[in-house]
Enzyme design. Structure first.
Site, mmCIF file in Angstrom:
data_model
loop_
_atom_site.group_PDB
_atom_site.id
_atom_site.type_symbol
_atom_site.label_atom_id
_atom_site.label_comp_id
_atom_site.label_asym_id
_atom_site.label_seq_id
_atom_site.Cartn_x
_atom_site.Cartn_y
_atom_site.Cartn_z
ATOM 1 N N LYS A 1 0.834 -1.315 0.172
ATOM 2 C CA LYS A 1 0.005 0.086 -0.017
ATOM 3 C C LYS A 1 0.832 1.239 0.065
ATOM 4 O O LYS A 1 0.432 2.375 -0.634
ATOM 5 C CB LYS A 1 -0.930 0.097 1.284
ATOM 6 C CG LYS A 1 -0.122 0.163 2.551
ATOM 7 C CD LYS A 1 -1.019 0.626 3.815
ATOM 8 C CE LYS A 1 0.110 0.997 4.478
ATOM 9 N NZ LYS A 1 -0.371 1.236 5.669
ATOM 10 N N GLN B 1 -6.123 -4.817 10.752
ATOM 11 C CA GLN B 1 -5.039 -4.211 11.591
ATOM 12 C C GLN B 1 -5.449 -2.964 12.214
ATOM 13 O O GLN B 1 -4.551 -2.098 12.663
ATOM 14 C CB GLN B 1 -3.784 -3.816 10.474
ATOM 15 C CG GLN B 1 -3.425 -4.955 9.645
ATOM 16 C CD GLN B 1 -2.045 -4.624 8.620
ATOM 17 O OE1 GLN B 1 -1.057 -4.014 9.184
ATOM 18 N NE2 GLN B 1 -2.363 -4.727 7.527
ATOM 19 N N ARG C 1 4.649 -8.737 10.248
ATOM 20 C CA ARG C 1 5.720 -7.916 10.180
ATOM 21 C C ARG C 1 6.814 -8.808 9.659
ATOM 22 O O ARG C 1 7.878 -8.461 9.048
ATOM 23 C CB ARG C 1 6.188 -7.451 11.295
ATOM 24 C CG ARG C 1 5.373 -6.423 12.083
ATOM 25 C CD ARG C 1 4.824 -5.193 11.328
ATOM 26 N NE ARG C 1 3.409 -5.660 10.783
ATOM 27 C CZ ARG C 1 2.935 -5.096 9.816
ATOM 28 N NH1 ARG C 1 3.568 -4.171 9.021
ATOM 29 N NH2 ARG C 1 1.664 -5.459 9.596
#
Length: 757
Positions: free
Chosen positions: A32, A254, A609
């Site tokens: 993104k 998220q 991550r």
DNA sequence: TTCGGCTGGTTTTTT
DNA sequence: ACCAGCCGAA
């Protein structure tokens, strides 16, 4: 337009969609940032003025990085884009427009400490019990209200809210809120929430201002949209109302800031608010291996509230996720430090390829120790930041007060610092005098002869000091560095620290020098046109945890941080530590089911991550509040799809021997002063090691700690390492207590002796 | 007014 | 373990 070639279909669509509302649902690792970068670059290539682009990010660092990346595509013009956090952008706008709301352009920004301190005084002044009106609770209530745009008056008048408060026996919060807001205003100060709240007020009551910015910003973009609160959402909605060119990027999976008022509902409302909305989903993950994506999906599917999404990857399958079991938190840290050491040696990785992620800042300690022992350089993101240190806040408070004499919190901090014989009694007198004469505190202080004939020498000196600083700023127009440098010396702050020859004193002295360096840098930087102290203060108070300057060899440093600060980052190898029930998920969150879902999303964020390898660890006992307590593995470990898991050889396999429930110890309910107890321990146990005989303790014959041995407990010290013998061999063990049982009350009904080596 | 000793509370995350 | 607030002594 060559940048389009590297994009997949939905990404390309998102970049090319420039007119009308757009929502991009971007799964973890789906690129993104690239999309936002290219979209911005594309807009500028299409002729949109950079000054007309507003790009709101979550941290200043994220903004900085994006600016850098855009610059690589389109060059210097990138500097002109309005890019930053909600707080910093709207603080800037409020600087310009705040006078319409009754603030001057040099208003102070209260950080959380200032807000709490102010609330503490208000609660005291109102004669309320501070055990009932806990500052954190009150501040949370007020903050939540502001984020929902509930004014003090409407909070006060709202029967539903007030009943709620009364039920919780805190019926006066409405009154506190009112006073708090008034005092902030009188201090010409805004707290963090005000920066958004007052912006909303500004746009509501001053349509000409709103109109100006509506036409100024032709394109509005919001990153991390899932973490915006209502107040932020309304600002963006208003700003884009004319052009309708709003683009939001987010991922409901998220969303980890509900505790701060972030509302996933914003994503759902968005569709309603913009009927001709285009929604684009980015579902291909480019970051992680199949194992990591699979594990992440297996977790997030346990949540009931989420948007339909199918995150997949065409990356390699990758290594399984390793579950590491450790007996204590320090063992956990050792195992991970040595794994990092090995990874660097064997796989040729850099320190910066590793991250250790934890749920709470307090967990960093054991990892720091373990890393230091292996000479592995590391950096800690967050925690007590540089700007929250006492000596830094002291100097900044001086500067704040020089700029804004109404700043009550800064005043309280510096009036007797360094000690100049102005105590609480005197300060109380001053505020009474100010109230009686209906003038500000500074009016009284700066004209003290008018109000008090004698004995006010100390105050007069203080006032003269501040006046001389003011002249430097207002008349001589000295820049931020000259002022700060002079203030540090003339106030006596530097001298006091210089005379303190302790290690801490030296460190503080250096910190002040460091701050002065930072100000020098600010003044010398060509990007800053306005070099005044006011502008510097403004930028400082909005620095975020992730924004801190890095120094030294960044490539070599292992990163330690909370999962929250890890948002938006990625690492080749991630160690996700402290996966224990009550710690992660946090016990505070377990109260309600929806909060458990937020913890689960946090787990999801942490997992995603990792690019190549993920390690998840937990300890069976851990220090908390200075003593060892036993822990259970987190439920989240069970929720992971086992097909992606591997139990690590590192520490987990080892069976713990001789896990001994100790016999009940009775008759010690009375309190013993803690310090006395600690002194006993120190006297009785000059070394950390004590021998106890093998006849008392074998795997088949548990050691029985009896009544008299309470003293023995203290002798060993809590959690101190004992040397014991099992079957003739020397082993190490620690004493651990059941959850929630502490030294202080000495209600030691059960204790365990755990063999750790 | 200042200092030192004692006590109790604290730890979820952050702009 | 650490901190802030309170109290009594100097």
């Amino acid at each position: 337009m060559d940048y389009l070639s590297g994009l997949n279909e939905p990404q390309r669509k998102a970049v090319l969609h420039t007119e009308g509302p757009l929502m991009i649902i971007a799964g973890a690792g789906s690129g993104k940032t690239r999309v936002l970068t290219f979209r911005t670059a594309h807009l500028i290539e299409q002729g949109v003025d950079p000054f007309a682009i507003l790009l709101l990010t979550f941290t200043n660092k994220a903004a900085g990085e994006m600016r850098h990346r855009i610059e690589q595509v389109i060059g210097k013009q990138a500097k002109n884009i309005w890019m930053g956090t909600f707080h910093s952008i709207f603080a800037k706008i409020l600087r310009f427009e705040g006078e319409k709301l009754g603030y001057t352009s040099s208003f102070s920004i209260y950080d959380t400490d200032d807000s709490k301190s102010l609330l503490r005084s208000i609660i005291k002044e109102m004669n309320l019990d501070d055990k009932v009106y806990k500052v954190n609770l009150v501040l949370n209530r007020i903050s939540a209200a502001k984020n929902k745009l509930i004014s003090p008056q409407s909070y006060f008048n709202n029967e539903v809210i007030r009943n709620e408060d009364r039920m919780a026996k805190v019926g006066e919060i409405g009154a506190i809120y009112k006073t708090y807001a008034l005092r902030c205003f009188q201090a010409n100060a805004m707290d963090f929430d005000d920066l958004l709240y007052q912006t909303n007020i500004l746009f509501r009551d001053h349509l000409d201002v709103l109109n100006k910015y509506q036409h100024k910003f032709k394109q509005v973009m919001v990153d991390e949209f899932q973490d915006t609160n209502v107040s932020q959402y309304l600002i963006t909605k208003k700003l884009s109302a004319v052009n309708q060119n709003i683009c939001v990027v987010g991922d409901d999976a998220q969303s980890i800031y509900a505790f701060r008022g972030a509302d996933i509902q914003n994503i759902l409302n968005f569709e309603k608010d913009y009927p001709d909305l285009t929604t684009i989903k980015l579902e291909e993950n480019y970051r992680s291996t199949q194992a990591i994506v699979g594990a992440a999906n297996s977790i997030i599917s346990k949540n009931r509230h989420q948007l339909q999404k199918n995150v997949f990857t065409s990356n390699e399958k990758g290594e399984d996720i390793e579950i590491i079991r450790a007996t204590t938190d320090s063992e956990e840290a050792r195992l991970i430090a040595s794994s990092i050491f090995e990874g660097k040696q064997r796989d040729g990785l850099n320190g910066s390829d590793f991250a250790i992620l934890y749920r709470t800042n307090a967990q960093s300690r054991s990892f720091e120790e373990a890393l230091r022992k292996l000479n592995l350089p590391y950096k800690i993101v967050g925690g007590l930041s540089f700007y929250q240190r006492k000596e830094i806040k002291d100097l900044l408070s001086y500067l704040r007060f020089v700029v804004n004499q109404q700043d009550e919190e800064a005043f309280k901090r510096i009036i007797n610092l360094p000690k100049r014989g102005i105590g609480d009694t005197t300060i109380a007198k001053i505020s009474v005098t100010a109230a009686e004469n209906n003038v500000s505190i500074w009016d009284v202080v700066s004209n003290i002869q008018q109000y008090s004939g004698k004995g006010a020498q100390a105050i007069e000196n203080f006032a003269d000091l501040i006046k001389s600083f003011k002249i430097m700023v207002e008349v001589d127009k000295k820049d931020a560095y000259d002022v700060a440098n002079h203030v540090a010396k003339a106030s006596g702050l530097l001298r006091e620290l210089y005379e303190d020859k302790t290690v801490e004193g030296l460190a503080r002295y250096q910190n002040i020098q460091e701050l002065l360096n930072a100000i020098k840098q600010f003044v010398d930087s060509e990007e800053n046109e306005d070099k005044s102290i006011a502008t510097f203060l403004q930028s400082v108070s909005l620095l975020t945890n992730a924004d801190q300057e890095e120094e030294g060899d960044i490539k070599e440093k292992v990163t330690l941080m909370t999962i929250h600060s890890a948002k938006g980052l990625e690492f080749k190898r991630v160690f996700l530590v402290g996966l224990e029930e009550d710690l992660f998920p946090s016990q505070m969150m377990l109260a309600s089911q929806s909060d458990l879902e937020e913890e689960r999303r946090l787990f999801y964020v942490a997992i995603t991550r990792a690019e190549k390898r993920l390690y998840i660890s937990y300890a069976e006992s851990r220090y908390q509040f200075g003593r060892l307590k036993t822990c259970e593995p987190s439920r989240f470990i069970d929720e992971l799809d086992p097909q992606y898991l591997r139990i690590s050889k590192l520490g987990g396999k080892k069976e713990i021997q001789g896990f001994k429930p100790v016999q009940k110890v009775g008759g010690f309910a009375q309190k013993t002063p803690v310090n006395q107890g600690q002194q006993l321990v120190q006297k009785a146990a000059p070394s950390n090691y004590q021998h106890i005989s093998s006849s008392n303790f074998t795997p088949s014959n548990p050691l029985e700690l009896q009544v008299e041995q309470r003293v023995e407990h203290q002798k060993f010290g809590f959690g101190k390492i004992l040397r014991i013998e099992i079957n003739g061999a020397e082993r190490k063990a620690v004493i651990a207590f059941e959850k929630g049982v502490g030294e202080k009350t000495l209600l030691l009904s059960f204790a365990k002796l755990m063999v750790i080596g």
